[in-house]
Motif scaffolding. Sequence first.
Motif, PDB file in Angstrom:
ATOM      1  N   VAL A  61       0.889  -1.289   0.077  1.00 32.76           N
ATOM      2  CA  VAL A  61      -0.072  -0.008   0.069  1.00 32.76           C
ATOM      3  C   VAL A  61       0.824   1.155  -0.017  1.00 32.76           C
ATOM      4  N   VAL A  62       0.672   2.012  -0.846  1.00 33.25           N
ATOM      5  CA  VAL A  62       1.160   3.354  -1.139  1.00 33.25           C
ATOM      6  C   VAL A  62       0.291   4.732  -0.502  1.00 33.25           C
ATOM      7  N   VAL A  63       0.624   5.302   0.506  1.00 35.99           N
ATOM      8  CA  VAL A  63      -0.187   6.379   1.015  1.00 35.99           C
ATOM      9  C   VAL A  63       0.436   7.532   0.482  1.00 35.99           C
ATOM     10  N   ALA A  64      -0.337   8.355  -0.430  1.00 33.03           N
ATOM     11  CA  ALA A  64      -0.079   9.624  -1.101  1.00 33.03           C
ATOM     12  C   ALA A  64      -1.016  10.680  -0.758  1.00 33.03           C
ATOM     13  N   VAL A  65      -1.350  10.814   0.434  1.00 28.06           N
ATOM     14  CA  VAL A  65      -2.507  11.699   0.628  1.00 28.06           C
ATOM     15  C   VAL A  65      -1.790  13.062   1.504  1.00 28.06           C
ATOM     16  N   PRO A  66      -2.355  14.259   1.567  1.00 25.94           N
ATOM     17  CA  PRO A  66      -1.795  15.114   2.231  1.00 25.94           C
ATOM     18  C   PRO A  66      -1.242  15.049   3.516  1.00 25.94           C
ATOM     19  N   PRO A  67       0.022  15.628   3.794  1.00 20.93           N
ATOM     20  CA  PRO A  67       0.774  15.218   4.948  1.00 20.93           C
ATOM     21  C   PRO A  67      -0.178  15.184   6.274  1.00 20.93           C
ATOM     22  N   HIS A  69      -2.448  14.025   7.028  1.00 22.76           N
ATOM     23  CA  HIS A  69      -3.531  12.665   7.247  1.00 22.76           C
ATOM     24  C   HIS A  69      -2.776  11.521   6.954  1.00 22.76           C
ATOM     25  N   VAL A  70      -1.347  11.666   6.546  1.00 20.54           N
ATOM     26  CA  VAL A  70      -0.554  10.228   6.325  1.00 20.54           C
ATOM     27  C   VAL A  70      -0.646   9.262   7.476  1.00 20.54           C
ATOM     28  N   GLY A  71      -0.295   9.931   8.636  1.00 26.21           N
ATOM     29  CA  GLY A  71      -0.294   8.969   9.531  1.00 26.21           C
ATOM     30  C   GLY A  71      -1.552   8.038   9.977  1.00 26.21           C
ATOM     31  N   ALA A  72      -2.745   8.690   9.984  1.00 29.43           N
ATOM     32  CA  ALA A  72      -3.915   8.116  10.245  1.00 29.43           C
ATOM     33  C   ALA A  72      -4.123   7.008   9.185  1.00 29.43           C
ATOM     34  N   VAL A  73      -3.818   7.375   7.984  1.00 28.89           N
ATOM     35  CA  VAL A  73      -4.247   6.368   6.784  1.00 28.89           C
ATOM     36  C   VAL A  73      -3.168   5.225   6.953  1.00 28.89           C
ATOM     37  N   VAL A  74      -1.912   5.531   7.046  1.00 29.17           N
ATOM     38  CA  VAL A  74      -1.014   4.363   7.308  1.00 29.17           C
ATOM     39  C   VAL A  74      -1.468   3.370   8.480  1.00 29.17           C
ATOM     40  N   ALA A  75      -2.166   4.015   9.399  1.00 28.34           N
ATOM     41  CA  ALA A  75      -2.493   3.107  10.825  1.00 28.34           C
ATOM     42  C   ALA A  75      -3.583   2.363  10.138  1.00 28.34           C
ATOM     43  N   THR A 103      -1.860   2.917  16.338  1.00 30.41           N
ATOM     44  CA  THR A 103      -1.654   1.661  16.159  1.00 30.41           C
ATOM     45  C   THR A 103      -0.355   1.001  16.633  1.00 30.41           C
ATOM     46  N   GLY A 104      -0.435  -0.544  17.018  1.00 28.12           N
ATOM     47  CA  GLY A 104       0.497  -1.133  17.470  1.00 28.12           C
ATOM     48  C   GLY A 104       1.720  -1.468  16.773  1.00 28.12           C
ATOM     49  N   ASP A 105       1.452  -2.584  16.029  1.00 34.19           N
ATOM     50  CA  ASP A 105       2.699  -3.184  15.276  1.00 34.19           C
ATOM     51  C   ASP A 105       3.015  -2.253  13.886  1.00 34.19           C
ATOM     52  N   LEU A 106       4.173  -1.633  13.896  1.00 31.13           N
ATOM     53  CA  LEU A 106       4.704  -1.036  12.780  1.00 31.13           C
ATOM     54  C   LEU A 106       5.836  -1.601  11.923  1.00 31.13           C
ATOM     55  N   SER A 107       5.834  -3.100  12.066  1.00 32.98           N
ATOM     56  CA  SER A 107       6.979  -3.762  11.129  1.00 32.98           C
ATOM     57  C   SER A 107       6.875  -3.741   9.947  1.00 32.98           C
ATOM     58  N   ARG A 108       5.379  -3.746   9.469  1.00 33.92           N
ATOM     59  CA  ARG A 108       5.267  -3.611   7.835  1.00 33.92           C
ATOM     60  C   ARG A 108       5.364  -2.170   7.338  1.00 33.92           C
ATOM     61  N   TYR A 109       5.640  -1.323   8.215  1.00 29.13           N
ATOM     62  CA  TYR A 109       5.483   0.181   7.675  1.00 29.13           C
ATOM     63  C   TYR A 109       6.712   0.751   7.632  1.00 29.13           C
ATOM     64  N   VAL A 110       7.282   1.232   6.244  1.00 29.34           N
ATOM     65  CA  VAL A 110       8.459   1.821   6.036  1.00 29.34           C
ATOM     66  C   VAL A 110       8.265   3.146   5.416  1.00 29.34           C
ATOM     67  N   GLY A 111       8.475   4.250   6.009  1.00 29.43           N
ATOM     68  CA  GLY A 111       8.445   5.572   5.344  1.00 29.43           C
ATOM     69  C   GLY A 111       9.293   5.684   3.966  1.00 29.43           C
ATOM     70  N   SER A 112       8.896   6.463   2.984  1.00 27.91           N
ATOM     71  CA  SER A 112       9.677   6.718   1.994  1.00 27.91           C
ATOM     72  C   SER A 112       9.140   8.118   1.290  1.00 27.91           C
ATOM     73  N   HIS A 113      10.168   8.590   0.401  1.00 32.27           N
ATOM     74  CA  HIS A 113       9.879   9.908  -0.383  1.00 32.27           C
ATOM     75  C   HIS A 113      10.366  10.051  -1.430  1.00 32.27           C
ATOM     76  N   PRO A 114       9.777   9.962  -2.597  1.00 30.80           N
ATOM     77  CA  PRO A 114      10.269  10.177  -3.948  1.00 30.80           C
ATOM     78  C   PRO A 114      10.604  11.686  -4.144  1.00 30.80           C
ATOM     79  N   MET A 115      11.723  12.041  -4.400  1.00 31.24           N
ATOM     80  CA  MET A 115      12.257  13.418  -4.843  1.00 31.24           C
ATOM     81  C   MET A 115      12.018  13.840  -5.929  1.00 31.24           C
TER      82      MET A 115
END
Length: 354
Positions: A61-67, A69-75, A103-115
């Motif tokens: 899943v790639v979350v590409a929403v306004p800044p 709201h990102v954390g809430a959508v990731v969770a 949320t608790g387990d964040l092992s499946r979450y990795v932040g990234s940023h295309p420049m």
Amino acid sequence: MSELRGPVRIVGTGLIGTSIGLALARLGVVVELVDGNPDNALMAERIGAGSRLVQIEPQLVVVAVPPDHVGAVVAEQLEQTDAVVTDAASVKSKPLADARRLTGDLSRYVGSHPMAGSERNGPLAGRADLFDGATWAITPHETSSPEAVDLVRRLAEAAGARTVEMSVEDHDLGVARVSHLPHLMSALAAGTLADAPSSHLELSGQGVRDVTRIAAGDPTLWTQIVSANSGALTGLLEQIRGELDRLLVALGKEEAGDELTAILGQGVSGAVRVPGKHGTPHIDLVTVLVTIPDRPGQLAKLFADAAESGANVEDLRIDHSPGRPVGEVELAVKPASVDQLVDVLTERGWVVHR
């Protein structure tokens, strides 16, 4: 090693989300498009970025929403799927903190940023080649699984980018320095033009266009970006404030030459450290100025003649002359190519200055 098989769910179909979808679609990866604005998702679908109707569990899943709201959508995506989740936000600390709170387990979450990006936004601004050759930062946190990090790297490479891995904190300081601070400086400079007399604006040249170009970005979006990175920006702005004070003191002196030269020289030292094209080190180039009539076909003719010289144009800039039926094109080439370029263009009737 994790193979990017898909499906990939993209939440948010603005410029970045749509461009990721287009980049993956050219490789045949199944892409699901999700957006709170149905019109945006429909438009992204119509231009080939994916489908709104994919019913398969996503691999990524790639979350590409306004800044904001990102954390809430990731969770939300971590709780609703078994997929690896990444985001494309330009600030990483706030989304990570927000997701941790929700949320608790964040092992499946990795932040990234295309420049990569544009002053334009929305799905119609999306391009399949937006990330070709661009840098894509990957910012794992302390509990990110190696498999998740590897899959996000595969996503970036599939989109055509080159990856760099760094900590969340280092990323946010880096983008504050090379992106967020320049935007604020551009906005401040452009703001002085808002109530300037028309006679002043008639003097505009390429310099003011260069400095103010990025100030045209969406103020609402940029408010979210700089607010989310306020910690890193504050330190840099305090440094700038100190340099402004130094500059004001120098300008108030009758003999300010040495101090002004030192300030301007520091700017040159920083400018030459900005990487060149394809991320290569800065190289010294020579600028050839060509006067060009403002009518159809002239730019194409100039490029064709330049190509005939055998010189590789490393960079270019067009300066439109206010009130004149001509402009100037600045062609930047390596020193060894200057003579042959000037000779060929002059032979073919162009007015050339070195």
